[in-house]
Scaffold this motif. Structure first.
Motif, PDB file in Angstrom:
ATOM      1  N   GLY A  81      54.267  24.428 -50.074  1.00  0.00           N
ATOM      2  CA  GLY A  81      55.068  24.790 -51.245  1.00  0.00           C
ATOM      3  C   GLY A  81      54.202  25.376 -52.347  1.00  0.00           C
ATOM      4  O   GLY A  81      54.580  26.355 -53.000  1.00  0.00           O
ATOM      5  N   GLU A  82      53.032  24.799 -52.533  1.00  0.00           N
ATOM      6  CA  GLU A  82      52.121  25.313 -53.557  1.00  0.00           C
ATOM      7  C   GLU A  82      51.645  26.728 -53.225  1.00  0.00           C
ATOM      8  O   GLU A  82      51.316  27.498 -54.112  1.00  0.00           O
ATOM      9  N   LYS A  83      51.616  27.069 -51.956  1.00  0.00           N
ATOM     10  CA  LYS A  83      51.195  28.423 -51.558  1.00  0.00           C
ATOM     11  C   LYS A  83      52.319  29.437 -51.689  1.00  0.00           C
ATOM     12  O   LYS A  83      52.076  30.603 -51.966  1.00  0.00           O
ATOM     13  N   HIS A  84      53.557  28.999 -51.437  1.00  0.00           N
ATOM     14  CA  HIS A  84      54.639  29.986 -51.257  1.00  0.00           C
ATOM     15  C   HIS A  84      55.855  29.820 -52.164  1.00  0.00           C
ATOM     16  O   HIS A  84      56.639  30.758 -52.287  1.00  0.00           O
ATOM     17  N   PHE A  85      56.079  28.648 -52.728  1.00  0.00           N
ATOM     18  CA  PHE A  85      57.349  28.409 -53.416  1.00  0.00           C
ATOM     19  C   PHE A  85      57.229  28.667 -54.916  1.00  0.00           C
ATOM     20  O   PHE A  85      56.574  27.919 -55.639  1.00  0.00           O
ATOM     21  N   LEU A  86      57.850  29.774 -55.366  1.00  0.00           N
ATOM     22  CA  LEU A  86      57.917  30.081 -56.793  1.00  0.00           C
ATOM     23  C   LEU A  86      56.563  29.885 -57.476  1.00  0.00           C
ATOM     24  O   LEU A  86      56.475  29.255 -58.533  1.00  0.00           O
ATOM     25  N   THR A  87      55.537  30.421 -56.829  1.00  0.00           N
ATOM     26  CA  THR A  87      54.209  30.343 -57.444  1.00  0.00           C
ATOM     27  C   THR A  87      54.277  31.103 -58.770  1.00  0.00           C
ATOM     28  O   THR A  87      55.035  32.061 -58.899  1.00  0.00           O
ATOM     29  N   ASP A  88      53.540  30.670 -59.736  1.00  0.00           N
ATOM     30  CA  ASP A  88      53.585  31.239 -61.102  1.00  0.00           C
ATOM     31  C   ASP A  88      54.806  30.819 -61.903  1.00  0.00           C
ATOM     32  O   ASP A  88      55.013  31.298 -63.012  1.00  0.00           O
ATOM     33  N   PHE A  89      55.651  29.953 -61.343  1.00  0.00           N
ATOM     34  CA  PHE A  89      56.738  29.373 -62.134  1.00  0.00           C
ATOM     35  C   PHE A  89      56.422  27.906 -62.400  1.00  0.00           C
ATOM     36  O   PHE A  89      55.605  27.298 -61.716  1.00  0.00           O
ATOM     37  N   ARG A  90      57.119  27.348 -63.389  1.00  0.00           N
ATOM     38  CA  ARG A  90      56.973  25.916 -63.672  1.00  0.00           C
ATOM     39  C   ARG A  90      57.817  25.137 -62.667  1.00  0.00           C
ATOM     40  O   ARG A  90      59.029  25.360 -62.607  1.00  0.00           O
ATOM     41  N   VAL A  91      57.194  24.273 -61.903  1.00  0.00           N
ATOM     42  CA  VAL A  91      57.927  23.536 -60.864  1.00  0.00           C
ATOM     43  C   VAL A  91      57.595  22.049 -60.945  1.00  0.00           C
ATOM     44  O   VAL A  91      56.426  21.669 -61.035  1.00  0.00           O
ATOM     45  N   THR A  92      58.629  21.211 -60.921  1.00  0.00           N
ATOM     46  CA  THR A  92      58.434  19.765 -60.775  1.00  0.00           C
ATOM     47  C   THR A  92      59.054  19.318 -59.465  1.00  0.00           C
ATOM     48  O   THR A  92      60.235  19.588 -59.209  1.00  0.00           O
ATOM     49  N   TYR A  93      58.248  18.700 -58.624  1.00  0.00           N
ATOM     50  CA  TYR A  93      58.769  18.102 -57.389  1.00  0.00           C
ATOM     51  C   TYR A  93      59.214  16.680 -57.713  1.00  0.00           C
ATOM     52  O   TYR A  93      58.396  15.844 -58.108  1.00  0.00           O
ATOM     53  N   TYR A  94      60.504  16.411 -57.562  1.00  0.00           N
ATOM     54  CA  TYR A  94      61.026  15.051 -57.720  1.00  0.00           C
ATOM     55  C   TYR A  94      61.061  14.412 -56.346  1.00  0.00           C
ATOM     56  O   TYR A  94      61.862  14.795 -55.496  1.00  0.00           O
ATOM     57  N   ILE A  95      60.163  13.477 -56.129  1.00  0.00           N
ATOM     58  CA  ILE A  95      60.055  12.838 -54.808  1.00  0.00           C
ATOM     59  C   ILE A  95      60.724  11.473 -54.855  1.00  0.00           C
ATOM     60  O   ILE A  95      60.250  10.561 -55.531  1.00  0.00           O
ATOM     61  N   PHE A  96      61.832  11.359 -54.154  1.00  0.00           N
ATOM     62  CA  PHE A  96      62.562  10.093 -54.055  1.00  0.00           C
ATOM     63  C   PHE A  96      62.018   9.368 -52.831  1.00  0.00           C
ATOM     64  O   PHE A  96      62.115   9.879 -51.708  1.00  0.00           O
ATOM     65  N   THR A  97      61.454   8.196 -53.048  1.00  0.00           N
ATOM     66  CA  THR A  97      60.833   7.498 -51.915  1.00  0.00           C
ATOM     67  C   THR A  97      60.928   5.983 -52.070  1.00  0.00           C
ATOM     68  O   THR A  97      61.052   5.468 -53.186  1.00  0.00           O
ATOM     69  N   ASP A  98      60.854   5.292 -50.926  1.00  0.00           N
ATOM     70  CA  ASP A  98      60.805   3.828 -50.945  1.00  0.00           C
ATOM     71  C   ASP A  98      59.365   3.350 -50.798  1.00  0.00           C
ATOM     72  O   ASP A  98      59.124   2.163 -50.646  1.00  0.00           O
ATOM     73  N   ASN A  99      58.425   4.284 -50.789  1.00  0.00           N
ATOM     74  CA  ASN A  99      57.027   3.903 -50.586  1.00  0.00           C
ATOM     75  C   ASN A  99      56.082   4.823 -51.369  1.00  0.00           C
ATOM     76  O   ASN A  99      55.491   5.757 -50.835  1.00  0.00           O
ATOM     77  N   GLU A 100      55.974   4.505 -52.646  1.00  0.00           N
ATOM     78  CA  GLU A 100      55.197   5.329 -53.575  1.00  0.00           C
ATOM     79  C   GLU A 100      53.748   5.521 -53.112  1.00  0.00           C
ATOM     80  O   GLU A 100      53.154   6.571 -53.320  1.00  0.00           O
ATOM     81  N   LYS A 101      53.216   4.485 -52.449  1.00  0.00           N
ATOM     82  CA  LYS A 101      51.811   4.531 -52.021  1.00  0.00           C
ATOM     83  C   LYS A 101      51.558   5.639 -51.008  1.00  0.00           C
ATOM     84  O   LYS A 101      50.436   6.101 -50.850  1.00  0.00           O
ATOM     85  N   GLU A 102      52.590   6.043 -50.303  1.00  0.00           N
ATOM     86  CA  GLU A 102      52.442   7.074 -49.266  1.00  0.00           C
ATOM     87  C   GLU A 102      52.563   8.494 -49.812  1.00  0.00           C
ATOM     88  O   GLU A 102      52.462   9.460 -49.051  1.00  0.00           O
ATOM     89  N   VAL A 103      52.799   8.630 -51.114  1.00  0.00           N
ATOM     90  CA  VAL A 103      52.874   9.982 -51.690  1.00  0.00           C
ATOM     91  C   VAL A 103      51.454  10.528 -51.825  1.00  0.00           C
ATOM     92  O   VAL A 103      50.635   9.950 -52.529  1.00  0.00           O
ATOM     93  N   PRO A 104      51.133  11.611 -51.103  1.00  0.00           N
ATOM     94  CA  PRO A 104      49.752  12.079 -51.088  1.00  0.00           C
ATOM     95  C   PRO A 104      49.351  12.742 -52.400  1.00  0.00           C
ATOM     96  O   PRO A 104      50.207  13.268 -53.119  1.00  0.00           O
TER      97      PRO A 104
END
Ligand code: U5P
Length: 298
Positions: A81-104
């Protein structure tokens, strides 16, 4: 607000090839019968379209769910996503997860960030899939409404392979499902066909079959859509009904009666399972092959 009207100004002196009234894609239809664009490679100039939207510098939110073993897909999704998705735009990834520790920890470009939102674990994968509409509705109300102008909802088990830019922006942008975008009678679309379900679409109606795996639009329009899918599936479950393709069935009903303002070709969601036909000139996102027995809870 500025978001209710799309402002099509570009910087003075921007250089780009002259647009033509004669040349363009002839192998595919580039407009719907309600006269909005059907977006394919070759129907827009990335320089022009990105310049238009960069002028307004929108805040873009992307909601992704990574519950249970699906956290394993985050790294690839975010890195590509960082390579191809709306590069040069302001982007926030909202990650909904049950295991915060696994967010890289991923190196993000300028103006880009990750917000982690805790959600409960699930016993059935259908709970996650329906739960997305519920948690998206609640979280837009509580938080995202103040933080984003455009909002996307995407499946996490996919990789970006090529540019996705401002051509994906509109009030409500939906993606054609790769499996049904051509040579399929609408009577054969996998719409919900039981009249008891809120997602019911009678044979004889329908435009396209849309995927629920990539969606985007103005924040309020996405809010209305996810809230609708959430509420309709709640009604179904009170009646002990689950629509044939879960929230995708409700989404297709919504989009039949509330037409999208832009339709994106299956370039915007292909699948690693399927060969790429000649009319798909660029695969922008592709769903990964996965071992369902391994990644889904049940
Ligand atoms: N999902 C999860 N955990 C699950 C099942 C689904 O996080 O156990 C989320 C993922 O974001 C996935 C999306 O991309 O729901 C759609 O599910 P699937 O149809 O790819 O299984």
């Amino acid at each position: 607000v500025s978001w209710s009207i799309e402002n099509l100004s570009i910087p003075n002196g921007l250089i780009y090839p002259q647009p033509s009234t004669q040349k363009g894609r002839t192998d595919v239809n580039c407009v719907t019968n309600w006269n909005v664009p059907l977006v394919w490679e070759g129907t827009f100039d990335p320089i022009v379209i990105d310049a238009i939207y960069k002028k307004t510098n929108p805040r873009v939110g992307v909601m992704i769910f990574a519950v249970g073993k699906y956290t394993g897909f985050l790294k690839g999704f975010l890195e590509t996503g960082e390579k191809h998705f709306l590069t040069d735009f302001r982007v926030t990834y909202y990650i909904f997860t049950d295991n915060e520790k696994e967010v890289p920890a991923i190196a993000l470009g300028k103006g880009r960030k990750i917000t982690v939102l805790p959600v409960p674990s699930a016993k059935r994968w259908q709970e996650v899939v329906f739960g997305r509409m519920k948690w998206a509705t609640i979280t837009i109300d509580k938080q995202i409404r103040n933080e984003a102008d455009y909002l996307f909802l995407m499946d996490v088990d996919s990789l970006f392979h090529n540019r996705i830019g401002a051509e994906s922006f509109s009030r409500l942008s939906a993606v054609l499902h790769r499996g049904y975008y051509k040579n399929t009678e609408r009577a054969n679309f996998p719409y919900e066909r039981h009249p008891e379900s809120r997602a019911y679409i009678p044979v004889g109606e329908g435009d396209y079959y849309y995927t629920a795996a990539v969606l985007g639009g103005y924040l309020e329009d996405i809010y209305n859509l996810v809230r609708y899918c959430y509420e309709q599936s709640e009604e179904d479950s009170k009646n002990k009904i689950e629509a044939v393709w879960q929230e995708e069935s409700h989404l297709n009903k919504y989009l039949l009666y509330n037409k999208p303002t832009k339709v994106l070709s299956p370039e915007y969601l292909w699948s690693d399972y399927d060969a790429v036909p000649a009319d798909i000139k660029v695969v922008r996102i592709s769903q990964l092959k996965k071992n369902y027995a391994e990644v889904r809870p049940n």
